[in-house]
Design a protein around this motif. Structure first.
Motif, PDB file in Angstrom:
ATOM      1  N   VAL A 171       9.956   3.399   8.443  1.00  0.00           N
ATOM      2  CA  VAL A 171      10.167   4.062   7.153  1.00  0.00           C
ATOM      3  C   VAL A 171       9.102   3.646   6.145  1.00  0.00           C
ATOM      4  O   VAL A 171       8.517   4.483   5.466  1.00  0.00           O
ATOM      5  N   ALA A 172       8.837   2.335   6.052  1.00  0.00           N
ATOM      6  CA  ALA A 172       7.904   1.848   5.024  1.00  0.00           C
ATOM      7  C   ALA A 172       7.580   0.380   5.288  1.00  0.00           C
ATOM      8  O   ALA A 172       8.175  -0.270   6.163  1.00  0.00           O
ATOM      9  N   ARG A 173       6.636  -0.128   4.496  1.00  0.00           N
ATOM     10  CA  ARG A 173       6.273  -1.543   4.523  1.00  0.00           C
ATOM     11  C   ARG A 173       6.070  -1.996   3.084  1.00  0.00           C
ATOM     12  O   ARG A 173       5.520  -1.248   2.256  1.00  0.00           O
ATOM     13  N   ALA A 174       6.521  -3.203   2.759  1.00  0.00           N
ATOM     14  CA  ALA A 174       6.361  -3.726   1.394  1.00  0.00           C
ATOM     15  C   ALA A 174       6.052  -5.211   1.455  1.00  0.00           C
ATOM     16  O   ALA A 174       6.733  -5.964   2.155  1.00  0.00           O
TER      17      ALA A 174
ATOM     18  N   THR B 289       7.521  -7.151   4.655  1.00  0.00           N
ATOM     19  CA  THR B 289       8.685  -6.555   5.299  1.00  0.00           C
ATOM     20  C   THR B 289       8.424  -5.132   5.772  1.00  0.00           C
ATOM     21  O   THR B 289       7.946  -4.292   5.015  1.00  0.00           O
ATOM     22  N   TRP B 290       8.779  -4.893   7.018  1.00  0.00           N
ATOM     23  CA  TRP B 290       8.754  -3.541   7.582  1.00  0.00           C
ATOM     24  C   TRP B 290      10.175  -2.995   7.561  1.00  0.00           C
ATOM     25  O   TRP B 290      11.107  -3.641   8.034  1.00  0.00           O
ATOM     26  N   PHE B 291      10.328  -1.799   6.988  1.00  0.00           N
ATOM     27  CA  PHE B 291      11.630  -1.136   6.924  1.00  0.00           C
ATOM     28  C   PHE B 291      11.704  -0.122   8.056  1.00  0.00           C
ATOM     29  O   PHE B 291      10.902   0.811   8.119  1.00  0.00           O
TER      30      PHE B 291
ATOM     31  N   PRO C 190       5.502   4.975   2.926  1.00  0.00           N
ATOM     32  CA  PRO C 190       4.983   4.139   1.833  1.00  0.00           C
ATOM     33  C   PRO C 190       4.575   2.740   2.283  1.00  0.00           C
ATOM     34  O   PRO C 190       5.174   2.172   3.196  1.00  0.00           O
ATOM     35  N   PHE C 191       3.555   2.217   1.626  1.00  0.00           N
ATOM     36  CA  PHE C 191       3.098   0.845   1.836  1.00  0.00           C
ATOM     37  C   PHE C 191       2.879   0.245   0.457  1.00  0.00           C
ATOM     38  O   PHE C 191       1.941   0.629  -0.262  1.00  0.00           O
ATOM     39  N   LEU C 192       3.742  -0.688   0.049  1.00  0.00           N
ATOM     40  CA  LEU C 192       3.655  -1.333  -1.257  1.00  0.00           C
ATOM     41  C   LEU C 192       2.970  -2.686  -1.101  1.00  0.00           C
ATOM     42  O   LEU C 192       3.453  -3.554  -0.389  1.00  0.00           O
ATOM     43  N   ARG C 193       1.838  -2.864  -1.776  1.00  0.00           N
ATOM     44  CA  ARG C 193       1.145  -4.147  -1.737  1.00  0.00           C
ATOM     45  C   ARG C 193       0.335  -4.334  -2.999  1.00  0.00           C
ATOM     46  O   ARG C 193       0.006  -3.377  -3.713  1.00  0.00           O
ATOM     47  N   PHE C 194      -0.012  -5.613  -3.276  1.00  0.00           N
ATOM     48  CA  PHE C 194      -0.750  -5.983  -4.479  1.00  0.00           C
ATOM     49  C   PHE C 194      -2.241  -5.901  -4.195  1.00  0.00           C
ATOM     50  O   PHE C 194      -2.748  -6.581  -3.306  1.00  0.00           O
ATOM     51  N   ARG C 195      -2.942  -5.061  -4.932  1.00  0.00           N
ATOM     52  CA  ARG C 195      -4.385  -4.895  -4.739  1.00  0.00           C
ATOM     53  C   ARG C 195      -5.059  -4.732  -6.094  1.00  0.00           C
ATOM     54  O   ARG C 195      -4.554  -4.041  -6.970  1.00  0.00           O
TER      55      ARG C 195
ATOM     56  N   MET D 179       0.224  -3.912  -8.282  1.00  0.00           N
ATOM     57  CA  MET D 179       0.901  -3.316  -7.129  1.00  0.00           C
ATOM     58  C   MET D 179       0.533  -1.843  -7.095  1.00  0.00           C
ATOM     59  O   MET D 179       0.775  -1.107  -8.050  1.00  0.00           O
ATOM     60  N   ARG D 180      -0.064  -1.421  -5.997  1.00  0.00           N
ATOM     61  CA  ARG D 180      -0.540  -0.040  -5.890  1.00  0.00           C
ATOM     62  C   ARG D 180       0.096   0.614  -4.651  1.00  0.00           C
ATOM     63  O   ARG D 180      -0.333   0.354  -3.533  1.00  0.00           O
ATOM     64  N   PRO D 181       1.101   1.459  -4.852  1.00  0.00           N
ATOM     65  CA  PRO D 181       1.712   2.145  -3.701  1.00  0.00           C
ATOM     66  C   PRO D 181       0.674   2.970  -2.931  1.00  0.00           C
ATOM     67  O   PRO D 181      -0.132   3.692  -3.518  1.00  0.00           O
ATOM     68  N   ALA D 182       0.677   2.811  -1.621  1.00  0.00           N
ATOM     69  CA  ALA D 182      -0.198   3.587  -0.744  1.00  0.00           C
ATOM     70  C   ALA D 182       0.658   4.071   0.420  1.00  0.00           C
ATOM     71  O   ALA D 182       1.879   4.147   0.313  1.00  0.00           O
ATOM     72  N   HIS D 183       0.018   4.406   1.539  1.00  0.00           N
ATOM     73  CA  HIS D 183       0.752   4.874   2.703  1.00  0.00           C
ATOM     74  C   HIS D 183       0.198   4.225   3.972  1.00  0.00           C
ATOM     75  O   HIS D 183      -0.974   3.855   4.035  1.00  0.00           O
TER      76      HIS D 183
END
Length: 236
Positions: A146-149, A161-163, A222-227, A231-235
């Motif tokens: 589903v996503a990663r954050a 975390t991988w969802f 979605p891929f949520l990470r700090f860049r 925090m810049r949501p990407a995919h």
């Protein structure tokens, strides 16, 4: 502001000690299980104990950190090719499978449910001992990403975390083991009702993402990470 932007702006968890280096995030996986045998889909949710220092009294999906034993745990099925490809695009070989196994193991430990195929009980040591003693082997084929954050560096307790998501019909049984580990309560909740629970921001976002994915399985993950300082949501 979108739900993902809200997660990015309000990271949860204890703040990092001033002047200390950023904590390295721990690899983890969580499992969103969807049940469709009623008038409306329901999702498995659990309430964290009030004594925890991380997200006490909040409702979450079952899941947790990867363990070394997850890299060598036996399994009944393999990851679907597209799921394996998503993991392999971001992780070292074998780590995605281990994360998937961690999510299945933790779901059994926390919610008493087996996402698995029937098998002969087998002896084992370590965290997989009780799971394998049930006469079950993990069903990796049941999983979708589903996503990663990744928790941002200003937080003192961080996870990568991988969802993952699976259908409840892939569970060996809807009857669960009464001992639910870290989760104080476990319940199947309609998605709208789940959003009314006290939730971490990232869990709220992932509930909405799961609903959207049920309508469109091909939507970007979605891929949520700090860049670059934010925090810049990407995919994925």
């Amino acid at each position: 502001m979108s739900e993902l932007e809200a997660v990015a702006r309000k990271p949860e968890g204890p703040p990092r000690i001033p002047g200390a280096r950023a904590v390295r995030p721990r690899d983890a996986a969580t499992l969103i299980i969807v049940r469709r045998d009623g008038p409306r889909p329901r999702v498995l949710m659990g309430k964290r104990h009030g004594g925890h220092n991380f997200m006490p009294n909040l409702w979450v999906f079952p899941g947790g950190r990867i363990d070394r034993a997850d890299f060598r745990a036996p399994h009944a099925t393999e990851l679907k090719p597209d799921v394996a490809a998503t993991f392999n695009a971001h992780l070292k070989p074998g780590r995605g499978r281990a994360l998937a196994l961690a999510a299945i193991r933790e779901t059994f430990e926390e919610a008493g449910l087996l996402l698995a195929k029937s098998a002969e009980p087998r002896p084992a040591a370590g965290p997989w001992r009780e799971f394998l003693a049930q006469g079950a082997l993990p069903d990796l084929e049941a999983l979708d990403v589903v996503a990663r954050a990744i928790t941002p560096p200003m937080v003192g307790k961080r996870f990568d975390t991988w969802f993952l998501m699976a259908e409840a019909e892939r569970l060996m049984s809807l009857e669960r083991r009464p001992d639910c580990g870290e989760l104080e309560e476990v319940a199947w909740v309609e998605f709208d009702d789940a959003l009314a629970l006290p939730l971490p921001a990232v869990t709220r976002a992932m509930i909405k993402e799961a609903v959207a994915r049920l309508e469109d399985a091909a939507r970007p993950k979605p891929f949520l990470r700090f860049r670059q300082g934010a925090m810049r949501p990407a995919h994925l």
